[in-house]
Design a protein around this motif. Structure first.
Motif, PDB file in Angstrom:
ATOM      1  N   TYR A 276      47.416  20.522  32.638  1.00  0.00           N
ATOM      2  CA  TYR A 276      47.332  20.454  31.120  1.00  0.00           C
ATOM      3  C   TYR A 276      47.089  19.256  30.215  1.00  0.00           C
ATOM      4  N   ASN A 277      47.591  18.571  31.573  1.00  0.00           N
ATOM      5  CA  ASN A 277      47.442  16.639  29.995  1.00  0.00           C
ATOM      6  C   ASN A 277      45.848  16.140  30.785  1.00  0.00           C
ATOM      7  N   ARG A 280      43.928  17.854  28.624  1.00  0.00           N
ATOM      8  CA  ARG A 280      43.760  17.328  26.947  1.00  0.00           C
ATOM      9  C   ARG A 280      43.255  16.388  26.676  1.00  0.00           C
ATOM     10  N   GLU A 281      43.340  15.259  27.543  1.00  0.00           N
ATOM     11  CA  GLU A 281      42.876  14.053  27.687  1.00  0.00           C
ATOM     12  C   GLU A 281      41.204  14.252  27.606  1.00  0.00           C
TER      13      GLU A 281
END
Ligand SMILES: [Zn+2]
Length: 455
Positions: A276-277, A280-281
């Motif tokens: 997820y992270n 998103r980045e």
């Protein structure tokens, strides 16, 4: 309408002045700058709006109506967020839900993208407008979003829960477009999925972040993944990236189940591949590099790949894995694969072959290949929570060790994050069926039970 080069890549700023009868009010994309009596014409006013950000023509909007706003007392130059509708609807409080939840969604999306909506351009505000007799469901005009009344107005005594969910997820869809579509725009309609795939994805997952009780993560599986797989099983489904689209009819054809549902499903698959992270980045990088411009799919892929490399998110798949090639394999050809899993229960070796799935013939003889991220759970390791794929299949046939010997069920595609169907040899099917009929049933994730029924 006004004369213009009406194509998404011809971006410009617009200075809009509306002349309207005194008894009416007017709205456009930006805040109202001034409102003065029209010179030499009685009972008319000239409303001047602030310059728009650099934008595509299809996002321009104007409204002249006898409407009320939930923010009628705000100073026009300081207006941030409002809901407008027929005076009756506003007086009866029907705009309150869209007023409350819309601001939460906007704040959540601002946070998610790392770019606050109100800081994109000082002249922008957010008006949610309910339009009686509106043929489309909703439209994401920048700063002046329009909806069918039933998709925006909520009456505590009259609106059922299903319609409330509808309001929440359409708001999410249109709000997501402020970044994916309006700020970064698909270069041409042949890559419409860059707009609508993301809007559809956030329609579920942005809503899920704010209205956590509505179950939108679960609904995504049956409403988006399964419907996309079905549309993609036809004889000639269009690829998401579909060069050659030119005529108005061809452009209309791109507003399809595939651009929306498959686009969203591939974005979800990629989110679980990167984590997820990291995903998103990559999206933040894409938005910040291409804001006020148009984008091609390769721009998205390279932004995600850069974020993945920086975080080492793909290291486990070896030096030959390319995120760009992966994404191309899913977007530059139509259809989706079915994996056939043949388990040698003595050795635990699983031979996995991929073939293009066709609803009429079962399998297609065309030799399409996809770069398929796979995950699986077994009876002895029934972990359905870790959705990070363990293997990447890029050949027609691949051998994967199950990691155990002897008879036990294996289920591929944990939580159906992957965009493909799975079939098994009949012996393994028997083991799965026995598990589904016995106490092991609850160990198998509900999304995978839905997947098995749908596959
Ligand atoms: Zn849309």
């Amino acid at each position: 309408a006004f004369p213009c080069y009406d194509e998404p890549s011809f971006k410009a700023t617009f200075d809009i002045t509306l002349r309207r009868p005194k008894a009416y009010r007017s709205w456009s994309n930006t805040k109202l700058k001034s409102s003065d009596a029209t010179v030499n014409i009685e009972n008319y006013m000239d409303d001047v709006f602030y310059t728009t950000p650099v934008m595509s023509t299809y996002l321009i909007a104007i409204i002249v109506a006898e409407y009320k706003s939930l923010e009628d007392n705000a100073i026009p130059q300081q207006l941030k967020y409002e809901v407008i509708a027929r005076p009756d609807a506003i007086d009866n409080g029907q705009g309150q839900y869209a007023y409350d939840v819309g601001q939460k969604l906007l704040a959540e999306m601002s946070d998610h993208t790392g770019l606050d909506f109100y800081e994109v351009d000082a002249n922008l505000k957010m008006t949610q407008a309910a339009i009686p007799d509106f043929s489309a469901g909703a439209m994401e005009n920048w700063g002046l979003l329009t909806y069918r009344e039933a998709y925006l107005m909520y009456d505590e005594k009259q609106t059922n829960y299903n319609s409330k969910q509808l309001i929440a997820y359409i708001l999410s869809h249109e709000i997501a477009h402020m970044w994916f579509g309006n700020l970064v725009t698909c270069d041409w309609w042949d890559v419409l999925w860059l707009n609508e795939g993301f809007a559809r994805y956030y329609q579920y997952f942005l809503t899920n972040a704010v209205e956590t009780e509505m179950g939108f993560e679960t609904r995504f599986i049956t409403e988006q993944v399964h419907t996309a797989l079905l549309a993609d099983a036809a004889n000639n489904p269009h690829p998401l990236t579909n060069p050659g689209v030119g005529s108005p009819a061809q452009v209309s054809g791109m507003f399809s189940t595939l651009s929306y549902n498959k686009g969203a499903s591939l974005i979800r698959m990629t989110e679980h591949l990167l984590g997820y992270n990291v995903h998103r980045e990559g999206l933040r990088k894409y938005i910040s590099d291409f804001k006020f411009k148009t984008a091609l799919p390769i721009n998205l892929f390279e932004s995600l790949e850069a974020a993945a490399k920086e975080a080492g998110a793909l290291a486990e798949y070896g030096p030959n894995f390319s995120l760009v090639e992966y994404y191309k394999s899913w977007t530059e050809q139509g259809s989706a694969p079915v994996l056939f899993v043949e388990v040698n229960h003595q050795t635990g070796d699983m031979t996995v072959t991929q073939q293009r799935f066709n609803i009429n013939t079962g399998m297609s003889t065309s030799n399409s290949l996809w770069i398929v991220p796979v995950s699986f759970a077994t009876a002895s390791k029934p972990d359905f929570t870790n959705t990070k794929p363990t293997h990447i299949l890029s050949a027609t046939a691949n051998v994967i060790p199950r990691g155990s010997q002897g008879d036990e069920w294996v289920i591929f595609n944990i939580q159906q994050t992957g965009y493909y169907r799975v079939n098994y040899d009949s012996y393994t099917w028997d083991l799965i069926i026995r598990a589904l009929r016995g106490e092991d049933r609850i160990k198998i994730h509900p999304y995978n039970r839905a997947q098995i029924v749908n596959d």
